[in-house]
Motif scaffolding. Structure first.
Motif, PDB file in Angstrom:
ATOM      1  N   TYR A  74      37.010  39.456  42.363  1.00  0.00           N
ATOM      2  CA  TYR A  74      36.985  39.834  40.943  1.00  0.00           C
ATOM      3  C   TYR A  74      35.586  40.101  40.381  1.00  0.00           C
ATOM      4  O   TYR A  74      35.435  40.953  39.498  1.00  0.00           O
ATOM      5  CB  TYR A  74      37.638  38.748  40.076  1.00  0.00           C
ATOM      6  CG  TYR A  74      39.139  38.631  40.211  1.00  0.00           C
ATOM      7  CD1 TYR A  74      39.972  39.747  40.152  1.00  0.00           C
ATOM      8  CD2 TYR A  74      39.740  37.384  40.345  1.00  0.00           C
ATOM      9  CE1 TYR A  74      41.346  39.617  40.246  1.00  0.00           C
ATOM     10  CE2 TYR A  74      41.110  37.246  40.446  1.00  0.00           C
ATOM     11  CZ  TYR A  74      41.915  38.361  40.396  1.00  0.00           C
ATOM     12  OH  TYR A  74      43.272  38.233  40.487  1.00  0.00           O
ATOM     13  N   ILE A  99      42.592  33.818  38.028  1.00  0.00           N
ATOM     14  CA  ILE A  99      41.376  34.600  37.744  1.00  0.00           C
ATOM     15  C   ILE A  99      40.289  33.706  37.148  1.00  0.00           C
ATOM     16  O   ILE A  99      39.116  33.840  37.481  1.00  0.00           O
ATOM     17  CB  ILE A  99      41.693  35.823  36.850  1.00  0.00           C
ATOM     18  CG1 ILE A  99      40.434  36.695  36.695  1.00  0.00           C
ATOM     19  CG2 ILE A  99      42.266  35.435  35.486  1.00  0.00           C
ATOM     20  CD1 ILE A  99      40.699  38.073  36.106  1.00  0.00           C
ATOM     21  N   LEU A 145      41.800  46.344  38.386  1.00  0.00           N
ATOM     22  CA  LEU A 145      41.926  44.895  38.565  1.00  0.00           C
ATOM     23  C   LEU A 145      43.123  44.564  39.457  1.00  0.00           C
ATOM     24  O   LEU A 145      43.066  43.656  40.293  1.00  0.00           O
ATOM     25  CB  LEU A 145      42.044  44.179  37.215  1.00  0.00           C
ATOM     26  CG  LEU A 145      41.874  42.667  37.310  1.00  0.00           C
ATOM     27  CD1 LEU A 145      40.425  42.300  37.648  1.00  0.00           C
ATOM     28  CD2 LEU A 145      42.286  41.976  36.020  1.00  0.00           C
ATOM     29  N   HIS A 170      46.630  35.615  40.707  1.00  0.00           N
ATOM     30  CA  HIS A 170      46.337  36.938  41.278  1.00  0.00           C
ATOM     31  C   HIS A 170      47.642  37.744  41.357  1.00  0.00           C
ATOM     32  O   HIS A 170      47.655  38.944  41.105  1.00  0.00           O
ATOM     33  CB  HIS A 170      45.732  36.795  42.675  1.00  0.00           C
ATOM     34  CG  HIS A 170      44.622  35.773  42.752  1.00  0.00           C
ATOM     35  ND1 HIS A 170      43.678  35.639  41.757  1.00  0.00           N
ATOM     36  CD2 HIS A 170      44.317  34.839  43.691  1.00  0.00           C
ATOM     37  CE1 HIS A 170      42.828  34.670  42.095  1.00  0.00           C
ATOM     38  NE2 HIS A 170      43.205  34.171  43.257  1.00  0.00           N
TER      39      HIS A 170
END
Ligand SMILES: Cc1cc2nc3c(=O)[nH]c(=O)nc-3n(C[C@H](O)[C@H](O)[C@H](O)COP(=O)(O)OP(=O)(O)OC[C@H]3O[C@@H](n4cnc5c(N)ncnc54)[C@H](O)[C@@H]3O)c2cc1C
Length: 266
Positions: free
Chosen positions: A125, A112, A94, A78
């Motif tokens: 996400y 992710i 994002l 992240h």
């Protein structure tokens, strides 16, 4: 708390990880950042006999441009996402979502790919992946395939991944105009409600997480969008809204409308 006994194998390639998954089947689990799997193992919600660590596989933590797409390796943390110039410039929504995840330790280790594979209904996400219409690249015994975000999330902690498949990358179209808004669960900082809006000309695409057991595209909002935020009143149309000790159905429904409105206005 201490997990049940397990064997640990560090895979050095995607093929090796797939072979190990194939060999050990249901007894094996992939480990990337470990920030969802290890807590689950400590609570004995997961008791794999073999843990296959994919975190050091070369080439799985790159962020690259491929024409109109940004390709993000599944092992990108992240923190790598929120610090990437490419993502900040071409896929800012994002980076906005990554910034809201957990705390610095979680952002430094969590990935992710791990977040999408885990499919926690309150993860951040998924809303972004849906609104951006990203595709998930999965590799397994039968080769590589791409899965549209709309087909990926199939229920609570359930995805379209086959047992011996791993996510190797996520492909996002570049997004010039997007916004992520989140109402935090005050202890863990997961999303009680998370809303991603991507605007393209007169149209919007809206992804919502935290509200139902599966993240969803708020198509009723998209269809009613008239350039103002009034379409936010449709945020939970046709949705079975979750209830838990952080937010009951009525409050969560209200929050969903408020956070869709905020994201549309932003
Ligand atoms: C205190 C705390 C706060 C958090 N807050 C938030 C938050 O605010 N928002 C949020 O979205 N998340 C939050 N998280 C979750 C965090 O983002 C996790 O890191 C993430 O959900 C899982 O990623 P990971 O790399 O740690 O995966 P792991 O824990 O290693 O794995 C998770 C699951 O995915 C599987 N898996 C991992 N990688 C792959 C792959 N490439 N292919 C296939 N399967 C794979 C594993 O087998 C496992 O089942 C929080 C976690 C903690 C501990």
């Amino acid at each position: 708390m201490i997990p049940a006994k397990f064997d640990y194998i560090k895979a050095s390639s995607v093929n090796e990880a797939i072979d190990l998954l194939d060999k050990h089947g249901f007894d094996a689990k992939i480990l990337s950042g470990g920030h969802s799997l290890i807590p689950a193992m400590k609570l004995r919600l997961n008791q794999p006999e073999v843990v296959i660590d994919i975190s050091a596989i070369p080439g799985m933590n790159t962020i690259t441009e491929d024409g109109d797409e940004i390709v993000i390796g599944a092992n990108c943390t992240h923190n790598e996402i929120l610090k990437s110039d490419l993502i900040n410039n071409e896929l800012n929504i994002l980076a906005q979502a990554a910034k809201t995840i957990g705390d610095i330790q979680v952002r430094n280790r969590g990935t992710i790919g791990g977040s999408l594979a885990h499919a926690d209904p309150s993860a951040d996400y998924p809303a972004t992946v849906l609104a951006c219409e990203a595709t998930i690249v999965a590799e397994g015994k039968n080769g590589s395939r791409t899965i549209a975000a709309a087909d990926f999330f199939q229920g609570i902690f359930t995805t379209a991944l086959e047992d011996e498949e791993i996510i190797t990358a996520i492909r996002f179209p570049k997004v010039a105009n997007g916004n992520y808004q989140k109402f935090y669960q005050s202890a863990s900082r997961f999303a009680v409600v998370g809303v991603a809006v991507v605007k393209n000309g007169d149209a919007v695409k809206v992804g919502v997480t935290g509200v139902a057991d599966t993240p969803y595209r708020a198509t009723a909002v998209e269809n009613a969008y008239d350039g103002t935020s009034s379409a936010a009143s449709h945020a939970v149309d046709g949705v079975e809204v979750m209830s838990d000790h952080f937010a009951d159905t009525e409050y969560r429904s209200h929050l969903a409308k408020v956070y869709v409105k905020k994201a549309l206005e932003a």
